[in-house]
Write an enzyme that holds these catalytic residues in place. Structure first.
Site, mmCIF file in Angstrom:
data_model
loop_
_atom_site.group_PDB
_atom_site.id
_atom_site.type_symbol
_atom_site.label_atom_id
_atom_site.label_comp_id
_atom_site.label_asym_id
_atom_site.label_seq_id
_atom_site.Cartn_x
_atom_site.Cartn_y
_atom_site.Cartn_z
ATOM 1 C CG HIS A 40 -1.711 -1.194 1.417
ATOM 2 N ND1 HIS A 40 -1.512 -2.437 1.672
ATOM 3 C CD2 HIS A 40 -3.051 -1.375 1.119
ATOM 4 C CE1 HIS A 40 -2.412 -3.211 1.777
ATOM 5 N NE2 HIS A 40 -3.315 -2.590 1.324
ATOM 6 C CG HIS A 275 -6.024 1.684 -0.437
ATOM 7 N ND1 HIS A 275 -6.302 2.413 0.419
ATOM 8 C CD2 HIS A 275 -6.314 0.483 -0.088
ATOM 9 C CE1 HIS A 275 -6.270 1.696 1.646
ATOM 10 N NE2 HIS A 275 -6.482 0.530 1.347
ATOM 11 C CD GLU A 423 -20.434 -7.079 24.408
ATOM 12 O OE1 GLU A 423 -21.611 -7.436 24.989
ATOM 13 O OE2 GLU A 423 -20.472 -6.464 23.482
ATOM 14 C CG HIS A 484 -28.713 -14.294 25.876
ATOM 15 N ND1 HIS A 484 -29.630 -13.664 24.798
ATOM 16 C CD2 HIS A 484 -28.255 -13.169 26.740
ATOM 17 C CE1 HIS A 484 -29.769 -12.378 25.127
ATOM 18 N NE2 HIS A 484 -28.860 -12.300 25.893
#
Length: 684
Positions: A40, A275, A423, A484
């Protein structure tokens, strides 16, 4: 020459030296990518001026001592721009010779495609997945002020550094960056400075395709101070912002820097073509001609560029020497604190926590998540470097330590954390804390480890000793239902190299599991813990410490529990983890009443067991004996231990919303079902 003329000449020479140093960074990146035929080039070309000024004017570092404790941290969050940091490291004098730049992206080089802290001297953290670097830097900023609050004394501030981040448009699109930035603003992390490389190009094209919000307003709403540099090549503007960023503030700083990807390339500047691919020989030639750079040799480093970085290198050595002098004065005034600071830096935990590990009474019933909380509370007093919390589940994860302060904008020394429902950022921040010499633990439900997985994987890759407290580890959490109830998650975690996953069978195995996690210094550890109560087993009580450390061990043989039965007398091996170990023991006793001699093996950690000697593994799982594996999770991977002819009682579909007892009966996790499957396996 008049004084005015001499001043003008000096200014002109300084400007020329700056330009040469900046273009050296640009073309080292161009040549690296061209030689590797991949990489890159565009971002390093656009970021070179900012990076040069940051590294030579603001960044406090000493290339001769890369692990100087009070160095500033530089995090290249846009890890695809790795050619930039390799140029910076080489010119600054780190142990990265030009030959390594010429071997960019090649097997065995110190210049991999994305920065890796375990490969390249001077790289602070592994980056590549966008957003991870910024989120890890948040953890570094947390660690800086936690260490400062713990160790600094009036006039003797031995912890006093900043965390500088270079981030891309892509970094700021990622959810983990948003989570981490929100947390950083809430905590008021004033030592964190993020430069946003606003080049407005991604792989697909213009950022307008998918990225249209007012980023500056968003960060101001997070509680950050925001600033901007309209021209990423304007050294005076960069200097102004760097000077301002070094002033004491009570909140993190975001600086928008308008740059041009592929700067100087006549045909690829400001296009996606710059890029993620080499410019190509023709465009390299055109770019070098446009910027007045010699076509040959490649990897050209003028003396003026080396001189520009040499001044900064000398300043860095002086800064480190001054800090060393300060630390010796600190040692004289506070010898115990100085010794502790150095011990933390070496990752040493001492021995007091070992004697504080609780031993649980057999016969009582206790959820392993509750036992974990008791262990954590018992050892925390002896481990101030152990800090952490939960993603809004402290009461459920049992991660809150009574008597400890809560980390906040006004309480930088708090060791209890409320990470909020974040999280992913929580786990990434744990990496930053671990890389800074602390021992972080973070908690959530096992099901939500999916949200943490990229950060867990990077912890395993880097070898950072983070601890994951993952509770509610099976369908037996009950009424919350299959959304869950984890099924595939144990198998998923076990698939990550260098992550040790432990699923303890009772409270005493939990204490042993925490010991394993704390003793690990070369990688993270996941603790999978129950919501429901489990019996504290007599068969485990005195053998948990050694058995858990070995990953699997015999807890019952025939009708005795001393592991001494002759393998040739065994009819069956019952292998189980976690909450299913007590089922295996009950089935073992029933089978014994019917004349079937079985062995029960508790297998809290596959990884630890696999690391044992072949002789030990064979002593636990002797060949030629039929095997039945029992676990309330996916059976994926179990045939490694039970063999293709073995049997399994596992959970290979989703659970259901119901009370625990009903789920056990419905899905067959009962001693009756274990006995039935054992008999089927034995053909009777």
């Amino acid at each position: 020459m008049s004084e005015a003329a001499r001043s003008d000449h000096d200014d002109s020479a300084r400007v020329d030296a700056d330009r040469v140093a900046i273009d050296t960074l640009r073309f080292l990146a161009v040549d690296m990518v061209e030689a590797a035929r991949s990489g890159h080039p565009g971002a390093p070309m656009g970021q070179a001026a900012l990076a040069y000024r940051l590294w030579t004017r603001a960044l406090r570092h000493d290339p001769m001592t890369p692990d100087w404790p009070n160095r500033d941290r530089f995090v290249l969050s846009c890890g695809h721009a790795s050619a930039l940091i390799y140029g910076l490291l080489h010119l600054s004098g780190y142990d990265l010779p030009l030959e390594q730049l010429q071997a960019f992206r090649q097997l065995g080089s110190k210049t991999p495609g994305h920065p890796e802290n375990f490969v390249t001297p001077g790289v602070e953290t592994t980056t590549g997945p966008l957003g991870q670097g910024l989120a890890t830097a948040v953890g570094m900023a947390i660690a800086e002020r936690y260490l400062a609050s713990h160790f600094n004394r009036d006039g003797l501030e031995i912890v006093d550094h900043r965390i500088w981040v270079l981030a891309s448009d892509g970094d700021l699109m990622e959810g983990v960056a948003a989570e981490a930035s929100s947390l950083a603003g809430h905590l008021g992390l004033g030592r964190l400075v993020v430069f946003w490389d606003d080049n407005r190009i991604t792989i697909d094209g213009s950022t307008d395709l998918a990225f249209g919000e007012d980023v500056m307003a968003r960060y101001a709403a997070y509680g950050w101070h925001v600033d901007e540099i309209e021209d990423g090549n304007d050294l005076e503007a960069i200097d102004r912002v760097l000077d301002a960023a070094r002033e004491p503030v009570d909140r993190p700083v975001l600086v928008r820097v308008r740059t041009h990807i592929g700067y100087g390339s006549p045909n690829k500047q400001d296009t996606a073509g710059a890029h993620g691919a080499p410019l190509g020989p023709d465009e390299v030639k055109a770019t070098k001609e446009a910027l007045g750079w010699p076509l040959e040799p490649t990897f050209h480093v003028p003396d003026a560029a080396r001189d520009a970085f040499a001044r900064a290198r000398r300043q860095g050595a002086d800064l480190r020497a001054s800090w060393r002098e300060l630390f010796e004065r600190y040692r004289g005034a506070h010898p115990e604190l100085a010794a502790r600071f150095e011990a933390w830096g070496r990752g040493e935990l001492g021995d007091a926590w070992r004697t504080a590990l609780p031993h649980f009474t057999t016969g009582e019933s206790m959820a392993t998540r509750k036992a974990s909380g008791k262990v954590l509370t018992a050892i925390a007093e002896h481990l101030p470097q152990l800090l952490g919390g939960s993603a809004d589940l402290a009461g459920s994860n049992n991660t809150y330590v009574p008597g400890r302060a809560v980390q906040s904008a006004t309480e930088p020394g708090g060791a209890n954390f409320h990470f909020g429902v974040r999280e992913h950022a929580m786990a990434a921040a744990a990496n930053g804390m671990a890389l800074s010499g602390l021992r972080p633990y973070v908690g959530t439900f096992l099901i939500f480890s999916d949200y943490m997985r990229p950060s867990i994987r990077l912890a395993a890759l880097m070898g950072t000793p983070a601890i994951y407290v993952l509770t509610h580890d099976s369908i037996f959490l009950g009424e919350d239902g299959p959304t869950h109830q984890p099924v595939s998650h144990l198998a998923s975690l076990r698939a990550i190299p260098n992550l040790v996953t432990l699923r303890p069978a009772d409270a005493n195995e939990v204490a042993a599991a925490w010991a394993v996690a704390l003793e690990r210094t070369d990688g993270p550890t996941a603790l999978a813990l129950t919501r429901q109560g489990l019996p504290v087993l007599a068969e485990i009580a005195e053998r948990a410490a050694d058995g858990v450390a070995r990953g699997a061990y015999v807890i019952a043989n025939g009708v005795i529990a001393d592991g001494s039965a002759d393998p040739s007398s065994l009819d069956l091996l019952l292998l189980a983890t976690g909450s299913e170990v007590h089922l295996a023991l009950e089935a073992h006793r029933r089978l014994a009443d019917d004349g079937v001699t079985s062995r029960v093996v508790s297998m809290p950690s596959w990884e630890l067991f696999d690391a044992q000697s072949a002789d030990y593994r064979a002593s636990v799982l002797p060949a030629g004996v039929p095997r039945l594996g029992i676990e309330a999770g996916s059976g994926f991977g179990w045939h490694k231990y039970v063999g293709l002819d073995g049997a399994l009682l596992t959970q290979d579909g989703y659970g259901a919303s119901a009370p625990l007892a009903d789920l056990r009966e419905h899905f067959g996790f009962t001693a009756d079902e274990v006995v039935r499957r054992a008999r089927t396996l034995l053909g009777n």
